[in-house]
Design a protein around this motif. Structure first.
Motif, PDB file in Angstrom:
ATOM      1  N   GLU A 115      32.715  35.045  44.359  1.00  0.00           N
ATOM      2  CA  GLU A 115      33.060  36.091  44.161  1.00  0.00           C
ATOM      3  C   GLU A 115      34.465  37.023  44.083  1.00  0.00           C
ATOM      4  O   GLU A 115      34.978  35.476  43.588  1.00  0.00           O
ATOM      5  CB  GLU A 115      32.673  37.683  46.130  1.00  0.00           C
ATOM      6  N   SER A 116      34.668  37.546  42.938  1.00  0.00           N
ATOM      7  CA  SER A 116      35.697  38.393  41.944  1.00  0.00           C
ATOM      8  C   SER A 116      35.427  39.205  41.686  1.00  0.00           C
ATOM      9  O   SER A 116      34.446  40.149  42.039  1.00  0.00           O
ATOM     10  CB  SER A 116      36.288  36.964  40.929  1.00  0.00           C
ATOM     11  N   GLY A 117      37.097  40.260  41.590  1.00  0.00           N
ATOM     12  CA  GLY A 117      36.335  40.929  40.781  1.00  0.00           C
ATOM     13  C   GLY A 117      37.128  43.014  41.816  1.00  0.00           C
ATOM     14  O   GLY A 117      36.812  43.463  41.561  1.00  0.00           O
ATOM     15  N   GLY A 118      37.547  42.543  42.642  1.00  0.00           N
ATOM     16  CA  GLY A 118      37.567  43.020  43.559  1.00  0.00           C
ATOM     17  C   GLY A 118      39.151  44.122  43.695  1.00  0.00           C
ATOM     18  O   GLY A 118      40.271  43.060  42.945  1.00  0.00           O
ATOM     19  N   GLY A 119      39.951  44.372  44.339  1.00  0.00           N
ATOM     20  CA  GLY A 119      40.832  45.359  43.957  1.00  0.00           C
ATOM     21  C   GLY A 119      41.252  46.585  44.540  1.00  0.00           C
ATOM     22  O   GLY A 119      40.480  47.064  44.942  1.00  0.00           O
ATOM     23  N   LEU A 120      42.288  46.987  43.922  1.00  0.00           N
ATOM     24  CA  LEU A 120      42.669  49.091  44.055  1.00  0.00           C
ATOM     25  C   LEU A 120      42.343  49.447  42.643  1.00  0.00           C
ATOM     26  O   LEU A 120      42.710  49.237  41.649  1.00  0.00           O
ATOM     27  CB  LEU A 120      44.165  48.774  44.400  1.00  0.00           C
ATOM     28  N   GLY A 142      37.707  56.023  39.361  1.00  0.00           N
ATOM     29  CA  GLY A 142      37.843  55.023  38.801  1.00  0.00           C
ATOM     30  C   GLY A 142      36.489  53.657  38.930  1.00  0.00           C
ATOM     31  O   GLY A 142      35.634  54.040  40.179  1.00  0.00           O
ATOM     32  N   SER A 143      36.443  52.308  38.033  1.00  0.00           N
ATOM     33  CA  SER A 143      35.621  51.909  37.950  1.00  0.00           C
ATOM     34  C   SER A 143      35.972  50.302  38.180  1.00  0.00           C
ATOM     35  O   SER A 143      37.081  50.440  38.142  1.00  0.00           O
ATOM     36  CB  SER A 143      35.299  51.929  37.024  1.00  0.00           C
ATOM     37  N   LEU A 144      35.766  49.404  39.093  1.00  0.00           N
ATOM     38  CA  LEU A 144      35.465  48.320  39.215  1.00  0.00           C
ATOM     39  C   LEU A 144      34.230  47.346  39.159  1.00  0.00           C
ATOM     40  O   LEU A 144      32.852  48.057  39.041  1.00  0.00           O
ATOM     41  CB  LEU A 144      35.894  48.120  40.690  1.00  0.00           C
ATOM     42  N   ARG A 145      33.981  45.580  38.598  1.00  0.00           N
ATOM     43  CA  ARG A 145      32.975  45.639  38.485  1.00  0.00           C
ATOM     44  C   ARG A 145      32.974  44.051  39.535  1.00  0.00           C
ATOM     45  O   ARG A 145      34.459  43.271  39.080  1.00  0.00           O
ATOM     46  CB  ARG A 145      32.734  44.972  37.102  1.00  0.00           C
ATOM     47  N   LEU A 146      32.139  43.558  40.367  1.00  0.00           N
ATOM     48  CA  LEU A 146      32.409  42.847  40.997  1.00  0.00           C
ATOM     49  C   LEU A 146      31.142  41.623  40.715  1.00  0.00           C
ATOM     50  O   LEU A 146      30.168  42.070  39.967  1.00  0.00           O
ATOM     51  CB  LEU A 146      31.912  42.477  42.283  1.00  0.00           C
ATOM     52  N   SER A 147      31.497  40.469  40.472  1.00  0.00           N
ATOM     53  CA  SER A 147      30.823  39.577  40.104  1.00  0.00           C
ATOM     54  C   SER A 147      30.533  38.499  41.245  1.00  0.00           C
ATOM     55  O   SER A 147      31.380  38.161  42.570  1.00  0.00           O
ATOM     56  CB  SER A 147      31.806  38.876  38.929  1.00  0.00           C
TER      57      SER A 147
END
Length: 123
Positions: free
Chosen positions: A6-11, A16-21
């Motif tokens: 997995e990748s793409g997490g964060g603060l 806002g927006s985020l994308r997880l892969s």
């Protein structure tokens, strides 16, 4: 053996927006469905969204209209686009691959999990 990375997490700030892969690798013939679960502190792990090999989707009521799950560019990959994030979306997000048939060996399907990625929504 199958691995999910997995990748793409964060603060991110509220709204806002985020994308997880997530990409699955290993001896894979087919996967019935891939998706994302999440677990917040003190709560049970819950299904957020999944996509089946036939192209059917599922979304938890709490994320409908804000999150979009899609197949990744690579084979056996999935992405979760998260928009209009809320504080209550804060959790560890886990990629899942359910009903994985191996390209070699056992004919029984198995389920696999990623290691988890932290998503924190806070100002």
């Amino acid at each position: 053996q199958v691995q999910l990375v997995e990748s793409g997490g964060g603060l991110v700030q509220p709204g806002g927006s985020l994308r997880l892969s997530c990409a699955a690798s290993g001896s894979i013939f087919s996967i019935n469905r891939m998706g994302w679960y999440r677990q917040a502190p003190g709560k049970q792990r819950e299904l957020v969204a999944h996509i089946t090999s036939g192209g059917d989707f599922y979304y938890a009521d709490s994320v409908k209209g804000r999150f979009t799950i899609s197949r990744g560019n690579a084979k056996n990959a999935v992405e979760l686009q998260m928009a209009n994030l809320l504080a209550e979306d804060t959790a560890v997000y886990y990629c899942s691959a359910m009903g994985v048939y191996s390209a070699t060996g056992s004919s029984r399907p198995a389920d696999y999990w990623g290691q988890g990625t932290q998503v924190t929504v806070s100002s």
